[in-house]
Enzyme design. Structure first.
Site, PDB file in Angstrom:
ATOM      1  CG  HIS A 111      -2.351  -0.799   1.034  1.00 40.39           C
ATOM      2  ND1 HIS A 111      -2.145  -2.150   0.688  1.00 40.39           N
ATOM      3  CD2 HIS A 111      -3.649  -0.373   1.099  1.00 40.39           C
ATOM      4  CE1 HIS A 111      -3.526  -2.483   0.587  1.00 40.39           C
ATOM      5  NE2 HIS A 111      -4.364  -1.367   0.660  1.00 40.39           N
ATOM      6  CD  GLU A 147       2.391 -34.135  -0.277  1.00 37.62           C
ATOM      7  OE1 GLU A 147       2.250 -34.914  -1.519  1.00 37.62           O
ATOM      8  OE2 GLU A 147       1.173 -33.825   0.037  1.00 37.62           O
ATOM      9  CB  SER A 155      -1.485  -2.436  -7.356  1.00 37.61           C
ATOM     10  OG  SER A 155      -2.258  -2.869  -6.216  1.00 37.61           O
ATOM     11  CE  LYS A 190     -10.339  -8.343 -13.693  1.00 34.28           C
ATOM     12  NZ  LYS A 190      -9.341  -7.457 -14.547  1.00 34.28           N
ATOM     13  CG  ASP A 191      -9.913  -9.611  -5.836  1.00 34.21           C
ATOM     14  OD1 ASP A 191      -9.155  -9.902  -7.053  1.00 34.21           O
ATOM     15  OD2 ASP A 191      -9.505  -8.710  -5.329  1.00 34.21           O
TER      16      ASP A 191
END
Length: 435
Positions: free
Chosen positions: A219, A291, A223, A247-248
């Protein structure tokens, strides 16, 4: 990050105004994810993966806390307690599979998030701290996942712990003491299981804390975006809410759908069948493998087969940890003033080769250590380090990037290919003229 055009939060409801004055949580939420946080208007769906990583972590913490209520960290009954969860606890099978599948989904999301950062240059100034904290989160994830893999106390859990911790003994002088300290003894047993369970329970909350720092650091500069051009004014941004919350929301819906499909129809597909066999210190599995999300690093680890100044085992350990630690230096290895690969055609080619190389390492890491796979792993491991230490600095110094758009708005409204291009790139250095 100071946005002079950002609206200041002023609660209208008297109760909310009182709360905001005494404990400014409404203001914090508004400035962090609300209309008070302007975001570049051209973010694509690759920017959803940060939120998806947070959703995956939430799933892991919630399911993990409930599973811990029924799990017994005792080497004599740990395997049976997992079977008890699967067979006798209400919805225990769902919780256990959700936790195991959620770990794989978490790594898929984070690997995609890392690739997005590499492609769009999100590690470049002024966002170096965002990148560095992200690498710290990745390291904590790997430690947490390894310790969680040990907890079912199946064959692959036991021998995975035996092999991986055994590599610490390759460190000169202090290596064996470190291994004994990690295990609480000379081999994986009750002490090791207790330690791994405690740390596996604790580290997700540490990850959550570092994620808060990660978001806080984000922040400050704001972004990044697909063009790599910094925000020029109000016309380049939209409020985070409702545009990117919506959108998220779509991204989270797709993520949960894929998660549900794997959870209900192929919950064991990403696991190893040997882990449904109780741990037996007297019976070594034919093929010990971690894994799937550790396979590329495991391939690098076992690529060293001959002693050269140092023992091969030590070279493998150094290379495995170095393959992750090298990411910390990425902001300074790539000196190109242009961030986005959309404007760096040569870098984009080598980044694609790196992606293929990592996939090959994963394939080799999950395969048996035959001579063919060892040679392929050695070539792929060498290219991995060559990319970051040699190719990237040379390309960033010699490449002629395409000219950048004057602003985010120009790129959005006119299209990146048809926009009027700026003569200078990010950082004030002159970009190559359009050909």
């Amino acid at each position: 990050m100071s946005f002079p055009w950002a609206e200041q939060y002023r609660p209208k409801n008297p109760v909310m105004r009182w709360l905001d004055e005494k404990l400014p949580l409404p203001r914090l939420a508004y400035n962090a994810i609300g209309a008070g946080y302007p975001v570049p208007r051209n973010l694509n769906y690759f920017w959803n993966f940060g939120v998806l990583a947070g959703a995956a972590l939430a799933i892991q913490i919630i399911t993990g806390v409930v599973l811990a209520m029924h799990y017994a960290a005792d080497s004599a009954v740990a395997f049976d307690s997992v079977e008890h969860i699967m067979r006798d606890i209400n919805a225990g099978w769902f919780l256990r599979y959700a936790h195991a599948t959620g770990a794989s989904m978490f790594f898929i999301v984070v690997y995609t998030h890392i690739f997005r950062g590499l492609y769009y240059g999100s590690y470049k100034a002024p966002r170096e701290m965002v990148w560095l904290l992200g690498v710290v989160i990745f390291l904590l994830m790997m430690a947490t996942a390894f310790m969680g893999y040990v907890l079912p106390w199946g064959q692959m859990s036991f021998w995975g712990a035996q092999v991986i911790t055994g590599f610490f003994s390759a460190i000169p002088i202090v290596g064996e003491n470190i291994r004994i300290w990690l295990l609480g003894g000379y081999a994986p047993d009750q002490a090791a299981l207790n330690r791994f369970f405690s740390l596996h329970y604790l580290l997700p909350f540490v990850i959550a804390g570092v994620i808060i720092l990660h978001i806080w650091a984000l922040h400050i500069p704001g972004s990044s975006n697909p063009t790599g051009v910094e925000v020029k004014g109000e016309q380049d941004t939209v409020p985070f809410h409702p545009y990117y919350t919506a959108k998220d929301g779509v991204g989270v819906g797709v993520f949960l759908l894929v998660f549900a499909l794997i959870l209900f129809f192929a919950p064991n597909y990403l696991g190893h069948p040997d882990n449904y066999i109780p741990a037996n210190p007297l019976s070594t599995p034919a093929h010990i493998v971690p894994e799937w999300y550790f396979w590329p690093f495991y391939a690098i680890l076992r690529s060293f087969t001959a002693d050269f100044i140092l023992p091969a085992k030590l070279w493998g350990v150094l290379a495995m940890f170095g393959s992750i630690l090298i990411l910390f230096f990425l902001p300074w290895l790539d000196k190109s003033p242009v961030r986005s690969s959309n404007y760096r055609p040569v870098y984009r080619i080598f980044l694609g080769i790196l992606l293929i190389d990592v996939l090959v390492l994963g394939w080799v890491g999950g395969s048996e250590a035959t001579p063919t796979y060892l040679i392929l792993g050695q070539i792929s491991a060498a290219y991995y380090f060559l990319h970051f230490l040699v190719i990237l600095p040379i390309v960033s110094a010699l490449e002629r990037p395409r000219p950048l758009p004057n602003s985010i708005t120009e790129a959005v409204l006119k299209g990146e290919s048809g926009s009027r291009m700026s003569e200078t790139a990010v950082g004030g250095e002159q970009a190559a003229p359009a050909e």
